[in-house]
Design an enzyme around this catalytic site. Structure first.
Site, PDB file in Angstrom:
ATOM      1  N   LYS A   1       1.228   3.916  -3.075  1.00 23.96           N
ATOM      2  CA  LYS A   1       0.773   5.290  -2.837  1.00 23.96           C
ATOM      3  C   LYS A   1       1.921   6.273  -3.036  1.00 23.96           C
ATOM      4  O   LYS A   1       1.721   7.388  -3.537  1.00 23.96           O
ATOM      5  CB  LYS A   1       0.200   5.424  -1.429  1.00 23.96           C
ATOM      6  CG  LYS A   1      -1.161   4.799  -1.239  1.00 23.96           C
ATOM      7  CD  LYS A   1      -2.245   5.465  -2.079  1.00 23.96           C
ATOM      8  CE  LYS A   1      -2.649   6.816  -1.520  1.00 23.96           C
ATOM      9  NZ  LYS A   1      -3.816   7.382  -2.244  1.00 23.96           N
TER      10      LYS A   1
ATOM     11  N   TYR B   1       0.835  -1.206   0.000  1.00 20.09           N
ATOM     12  CA  TYR B   1       0.000   0.000   0.000  1.00 20.09           C
ATOM     13  C   TYR B   1       0.866   1.251   0.000  1.00 20.09           C
ATOM     14  O   TYR B   1       0.718   2.132  -0.859  1.00 20.09           O
ATOM     15  CB  TYR B   1      -0.941   0.016   1.208  1.00 20.09           C
ATOM     16  CG  TYR B   1      -1.606   1.357   1.401  1.00 20.09           C
ATOM     17  CD1 TYR B   1      -2.618   1.772   0.542  1.00 20.09           C
ATOM     18  CD2 TYR B   1      -1.206   2.233   2.423  1.00 20.09           C
ATOM     19  CE1 TYR B   1      -3.219   3.010   0.690  1.00 20.09           C
ATOM     20  CE2 TYR B   1      -1.808   3.466   2.579  1.00 20.09           C
ATOM     21  CZ  TYR B   1      -2.808   3.855   1.714  1.00 20.09           C
ATOM     22  OH  TYR B   1      -3.398   5.087   1.857  1.00 20.09           O
TER      23      TYR B   1
END
Length: 328
Positions: A146, A142
């Site tokens: 990101k 993640y």
């Protein structure tokens, strides 16, 4: 302005869609399921209308941005585990698709909702600002994706297309099934330990403050000192992790964690669990990961002076008031 808010069916996304609408803008949302913010059959009455689709569908994305002047992009795959290709497809390629569609549609302001984890390398953060996003050093799929998406967004900043990245930190409040929901569930089952002494100082952000910061970023996106930059957003009230967990648990009516695990043991266990999960993933998220162990055992609080000065924003809800609201 007419503003597109992606990911508006999520906890923070719903709050942002409402805050943007309440600031006087017309809101269109884009996500896989209804946002819960559009009026039943009468979108104009609520100031919010829904467009359903996914970030991986270029045609749907192009349709969503058609006719809007600004974008607040929250849609992302958020999880402690999962197929790395899914994170890449949604978080990186989805952002790339949206940026291209927004530029083609004549959008002039783009707020990318990021995370402080894009610059977290596992060590303590004490009073830092928004360090550069680093996909190579970010922990977990993640954070890595990101970080890559934030770099894509900021690189797209150009005359007539103002881009700003906002990194809200540990957003919580009533109705939160992510941070609060997981804390309460694990505490209720006696599965929430304190790592080391629980004294690491951490910042967090009450949901209303995070949403108002997005509106401020939207309003200020084209200012010379703002566009092209990233800002961490918090309440500016760092507390020991044990105190924050205790407050959330008490407000939710469950026992606060009292047992302790050495941080080194938790990190090692998290790494092992991640390895097992990659081979045999469970139905839910893993009970511990190395990233989660690092978050619970290291300080991470941020200097908010530049954020508040550049965005001309101040949090309106204190942690104590937020806990009172959480208790209902």
């Amino acid at each position: 302005m007419k503003v597109l808010v992606t990911g508006a069916s999520g906890f923070l996304g719903q709050a942002v869609a409402s805050a943007v609408r309440d600031a006087g803008h017309e809101v269109r949302t884009f996500q896989r399921r209804p946002s819960g913010r559009a009026g039943a059959g009468v979108p104009a009455a609520s100031g919010v209308s829904d467009v359903l689709g996914t970030m991986t569908d270029a045609a749907a994305v192009a349709h969503a941005v058609d006719g809007v002047e600004a974008v607040v992009h929250l849609a992302a795959k958020v999880s402690l585990a999962g197929d790395p290709a899914d994170f890449e497809r949604v978080n990186v390629e989805g952002t790339r698709t949206l940026l291209a569609a927004a530029r083609a549609a004549g959008v002039s302001r783009f707020v990318f909702v990021s995370s402080p984890s894009v610059a977290h390398t596992g060590s303590s953060i004490s009073g830092d600002g928004a360090a550069p996003a680093s996909p190579a050093q970010a922990r977990g799929d993640y954070a890595r994706t990101k970080a890559a998406a934030e770099l894509l967004a900021l690189a797209a900043d150009a005359p007539g297309f103002a881009v700003v990245a906002v990194r809200p930190h540990l957003v919580w409040g009533p109705g939160d099934t992510q941070l609060v929901g997981r804390i309460v569930d694990r505490a209720a089952r006696g599965r929430l330990p304190l790592l080391d002494s629980g004294a690491a100082l951490i910042d967090s952000c009450y949901v209303d403050n995070a949403a108002s910061a997005m509106v401020a970023a939207l309003d200020r996106a084209d200012a010379d000192e703002v566009h092209g930059n990233a800002y961490v957003v918090t309440n500016g009230e760092p507390r020991p992790v044990a105190d924050l967990l205790d407050g959330i648990c008490r407000a939710s009516g469950v026992p606060a964690p009292r047992w302790h695990v050495p941080a080194g043991v938790a990190r090692a266990a998290g790494s092992l669990v991640e390895a097992v999960w990659r081979v045999r993933p469970g139905e839910d998220e893993p009970p511990m990961t190395r990233f989660l162990a690092e978050q619970l055992s290291t300080s991470h609080w941020f200097d908010q002076r530049r954020t508040r000065q550049d965005l001309r924003w101040e949090p309106s809800v204190s942690i104590d008031e937020g806990l009172r609201r959480l208790a209902g």
